[in-house]
Design an enzyme around this catalytic site. Structure first.
Site, short mmCIF file in Angstrom:
data_model
loop_
_atom_site.label_atom_id
_atom_site.label_comp_id
_atom_site.label_asym_id
_atom_site.label_seq_id
_atom_site.Cartn_x
_atom_site.Cartn_y
_atom_site.Cartn_z
CG ASP A 47 55.48 86.50 174.00
OD1 ASP A 47 55.94 85.41 173.64
OD2 ASP A 47 55.74 87.04 175.09
CD GLU A 78 55.79 74.14 174.45
OE1 GLU A 78 54.81 73.40 174.26
OE2 GLU A 78 56.35 74.77 173.54
CD GLU A 79 54.76 74.96 181.87
OE1 GLU A 79 55.01 75.74 180.92
OE2 GLU A 79 55.61 74.64 182.72
CE LYS A 81 52.13 75.10 170.70
NZ LYS A 81 53.30 74.48 170.10
N GLY A 111 57.19 81.07 168.99
CA GLY A 111 56.57 79.91 168.37
C GLY A 111 55.28 79.49 169.06
CE LYS A 148 54.37 70.48 161.36
NZ LYS A 148 54.87 69.14 161.73
CG LEU A 176 66.31 87.16 166.81
CD1 LEU A 176 67.28 86.35 165.97
CD2 LEU A 176 65.31 86.24 167.50
CG HIS A 261 61.35 67.54 165.46
ND1 HIS A 261 62.53 67.98 164.89
CD2 HIS A 261 60.76 68.63 165.99
CE1 HIS A 261 62.64 69.28 165.07
NE2 HIS A 261 61.58 69.72 165.73
CG HIS A 277 60.61 72.67 170.26
ND1 HIS A 277 59.79 71.58 170.21
CD2 HIS A 277 61.06 72.88 168.99
CE1 HIS A 277 59.73 71.14 168.96
NE2 HIS A 277 60.48 71.91 168.20
N1 LIG Z 1 54.33 75.22 163.87
C1 LIG Z 1 55.54 74.76 163.64
O1 LIG Z 1 55.86 74.33 162.53
C2 LIG Z 1 56.54 74.79 164.75
C3 LIG Z 1 57.88 74.58 164.47
C4 LIG Z 1 58.80 74.66 165.50
C5 LIG Z 1 58.39 74.93 166.79
N2 LIG Z 1 57.07 75.12 167.02
C6 LIG Z 1 56.62 75.42 168.37
O2 LIG Z 1 57.23 76.61 168.83
C7 LIG Z 1 57.28 76.59 170.23
C8 LIG Z 1 58.62 77.11 170.69
O3 LIG Z 1 58.72 78.44 170.27
P1 LIG Z 1 59.69 79.48 171.00
O4 LIG Z 1 60.98 78.83 171.24
O5 LIG Z 1 59.63 80.71 170.20
O6 LIG Z 1 59.03 79.65 172.45
P2 LIG Z 1 58.08 80.76 173.06
O7 LIG Z 1 57.06 81.20 172.12
O8 LIG Z 1 57.63 80.21 174.37
O9 LIG Z 1 59.06 82.00 173.35
C9 LIG Z 1 60.12 81.83 174.23
C10 LIG Z 1 60.16 82.91 175.31
O10 LIG Z 1 60.63 84.13 174.75
C11 LIG Z 1 59.75 85.21 175.06
N3 LIG Z 1 59.90 86.14 173.94
C12 LIG Z 1 59.37 86.03 172.70
N4 LIG Z 1 59.89 86.98 171.90
C13 LIG Z 1 60.75 87.70 172.64
C14 LIG Z 1 61.60 88.80 172.37
N5 LIG Z 1 61.72 89.31 171.14
N6 LIG Z 1 62.34 89.31 173.38
C15 LIG Z 1 62.28 88.75 174.63
N7 LIG Z 1 61.52 87.72 174.94
C16 LIG Z 1 60.76 87.17 173.94
C17 LIG Z 1 58.42 84.56 175.26
O11 LIG Z 1 57.61 85.32 176.11
C18 LIG Z 1 58.81 83.24 175.92
O12 LIG Z 1 58.99 83.44 177.30
C19 LIG Z 1 57.00 75.15 170.66
O13 LIG Z 1 55.73 75.09 171.25
C20 LIG Z 1 57.02 74.37 169.38
O14 LIG Z 1 56.12 73.29 169.39
C21 LIG Z 1 56.15 75.07 166.04
#
Ligand SMILES: NC(=O)c1ccc[n+]([C@@H]2O[C@H](COP(=O)([O-])OP(=O)(O)OC[C@H]3O[C@@H](n4cnc5c(N)ncnc54)[C@H](O)[C@@H]3O)[C@@H](O)[C@H]2O)c1
Length: 378
Positions: A47, A78-79, A81, A111, A148, A176, A261, A277
Site C-alpha cells: 500500500d 475503493e475506487e 479496487k 483490506g 475471500k 496501527l 452487511h 466500509h
Molecule cells: N476479504 C474479506 O473478507 C474482507 C472483510 C472485510 C473487509 N474487506 C474489504 O476491506 C476493505 C476495507 O479495508 P480497509 O479499511 O483496511 O481500507 P484500505 O485498505 O483502503 O485502507 C485504509 C487507508 O489506510 C491506509 N493505510 C493502510 N495501512 C496504513 C497504516 N498502517 N498507516 C497509515 N495508513 C495506512 C491506506 O492507504 C488507505 O488509505 C473493503 O474494500 C472491504 O470490502 C474484505
C-alpha cells in the site's frame, strides 16, 4: 455415459498475532508461506501509504534477511479496487518472473490491498500462494483472516472475487500507530459486529474502553490500555475464525458474520467516497438494531447502549443516502445474493443473533424513520 467426479480439498492456513514483524532479526515474514530451501526472492505488493511510512523498514528487513525483493507500490482506495488494478499487478508479477510454487506473493497493506492481491494470487497460474500482512484494523480482524478475495465491479462491491486462503496471515498491531483515527473506528465497527452477534464480554470491553482504544489506536500507550487492546484483538480474531472455519466456502447462507452487511454494501457504494466500509456497516447495524427493537428482540435499554457505543467508537448511525428506495433495493439485492431468501441476521439482546425471512417494507421504512429521528435529522 455419465461420470460423477468428487474430490475434496484440505485447507490449512495460519493466522498469527505477531509483534514487530519487520524486526530485521526475525525471519518469520521472510520464511512465511514457503518451504525451506525456497529461493530468497519475493514479490511484495505494498500500500502506498504504508510504503511511505514503513518503506525503509521493509527494505531494511528484507536486506537483513538477504531476500531480494521486487516491489509494487499501490495507491489504493475503493475506487481503484478494480480488475484494472489487479491486471496491473498480474503484469508486474509476470515481469518479475515469479516462481509460483516457491515464491509466495507478499501483501502488505489494508483490506483493499489484501483483497486485490488475494484475487491476483488466485488468478496467477490458477493459484499462487500469498502471505498477508494487514496494516489496518479492518485488515487485522476481518479482511486479513478469512479466505475471500475480490474487487469492485460495475458499481457493485466485491462483485468479482474468489475464495483463496493466504498461506499465512501475520497480524502486527504496531502498524496501527500510523493509521488515522477514522480508520481505527472503521475497524472497530467490525469488532463491534462480532461483539453484538456473539460476544457480550467483548461488547462490555468496547463499552468501557472503546474511546480509549480509539484514541490510543490499540497501542501500548498505558498499561491498562495495552491489556485491553490485546484482549480485544485476540477475541475479535478468535471469534471471527470460529464463525468462518465451519463455513469457509459459504455454502451455508445463514452467516452471523453477515450481520451489518445486508444493507451496507448498497449504502457504501452509493455514498462513495464519503463512507468507509465499517461506517456503512455501523449504519446497517444501527438500522437492524431498530428493527430488532421493534420486534422485541432487543430491549430499549440495550438498543440505547448499542447506539451509544457506536458514537463512542466514532461511528455514524445514519447517512442521508439511507432513503427508502435504496434500502428496498439493497434488501432485494441481498435476497438475490442469499439464494432467494432474506436470511437477515438480527440481534437478539447483546451477544446473540437470529435470522429472519419476513422483514416487510413497512418495518424497514419505520426503522429507517426512527433512526433518522434518533440521529437528529428531520
Ligand atoms: N476479504 C474479506 O473478507 C474482507 C472483510 C472485510 C473487509 N474487506 C474489504 O476491506 C476493505 C476495507 O479495508 P480497509 O479499511 O483496511 O481500507 P484500505 O485498505 O483502503 O485502507 C485504509 C487507508 O489506510 C491506509 N493505510 C493502510 N495501512 C496504513 C497504516 N498502517 N498507516 C497509515 N495508513 C495506512 C491506506 O492507504 C488507505 O488509505 C473493503 O474494500 C472491504 O470490502 C474484505
Amino acid at each position: 455415459m455419465h461420470w460423477m467426479v468428487q474430490a475434496s480439498r484440505a485447507v490449512t492456513y495460519e493466522v498469527a498475532i505477531v509483534e514487530d514483524v519487520l524486526c530485521p532479526e526475525d525471519p518469520t515474514l521472510a520464511r512465511a508461506g514457503a518451504e525451506p530451501g525456497s529461493p530468497a526472492r519475493r514479490y511484495v505488493v505494498v500500500d502506498s501509504a504504508v510504503a511511505e511510512l514503513h518503506g525503509s523498514r521493509i527494505e531494511r528487513y528484507f536486506a537483513h534477511q538477504q531476500v531480494r525483493i521486487g516491489v509494487c507500490v499501490l495507491d489504493v482506495s475503493e475506487e481503484v479496487k478494480s480488475v484494472e488494478t489487479a491486471l496491473r499487478i498480474l503484469r508486474a508479477l509476470e515481469r518479475f518472473g515469479i516462481d509460483r510454487r516457491r515464491e509466495p506473493i507478499l501483501a502488505i497493506g489494508g483490506g483493499v490491498l489484501c483483497d486485490i492481491v488475494g484475487l491476483v494470487a488466485s488468478l496467477y497460474r490458477r493459484s499462487t500462494p500469498y502471505v498477508r500482512v494487514p496494516t489496518t484494523l479492518i485488515g487485522l480482524v476481518d479482511a486479513g483472516v478469512g479466505v475471500k478475495t475480490g474487487v469492485n465491479f460495475d458499481g457493485h462491491k466485491n462483485r468479482l472475487g474468489t475464495y483463496h486462503p493466504a498461506a499465512c496471515s501475520l497480524l502486527d498491531r504496531s502498524f496501527l500507530a500510523t493509521l488515522d483515527r477514522r480508520h481505527i473506528s472503521n475497524g472497530l465497527a467490525e469488532i463491534l459486529k462480532l461483539a453484538l452477534i456473539k460476544d457480550r464480554y467483548l461488547f462490555d470491553l468496547l463499552e468501557c474502553h472503546g474511546a480509549r482504544l480509539r484514541d490510543e489506536k490499540l497501542q501500548a500507550a498505558t498499561t491498562g490500555g495495552e491489556d485491553v487492546a490485546r484482549q480485544v484483538l485476540a477475541r475479535a480474531v478468535d471469534g471471527m475464525l470460529e464463525e468462518l472455519e465451519p463455513n469457509l466456502w459459504e455454502h451455508q447462507l445463514e452467516r452471523r458474520v453477515d450481520y451489518g452487511h445486508s444493507f451496507s454494501p448498497a449504502i457504501e457504494m452509493r455514498a462513495l467516497p464519503e463512507l468507509l466500509h465499517g461506517e456503512a456497516v455501523s449504519i446497517d447495524m444501527a438500522l437492524t438494531t431498530m428493527i430488532g427493537r421493534s420486534r422485541g428482540l432487543v430491549d430499549g435499554r440495550d438498543a440505547d447502549r448499542v447506539l451509544s457505543v457506536m458514537r463512542q467508537l466514532g461511528l455514524p448511525v445514519w447517512h442521508p443516502v439511507c432513503e427508502e428506495g435504496l434500502l428496498r433495493a439493497a434488501l432485494a439485492e441481498t435476497v438475490r445474493h442469499r439464494g432467494g431468501a432474506q436470511r437477515l441476521p438480527l440481534p437478539v439482546g447483546i451477544g446473540g443473533a437470529c435470522f429472519v425471512n419476513d422483514l416487510s417494507e413497512r418495518e424497514l421504512v419505520a426503522a429507517c424513520a426512527e433512526l433518522r429521528s434518533l440521529a437528529g435529522i428531520g
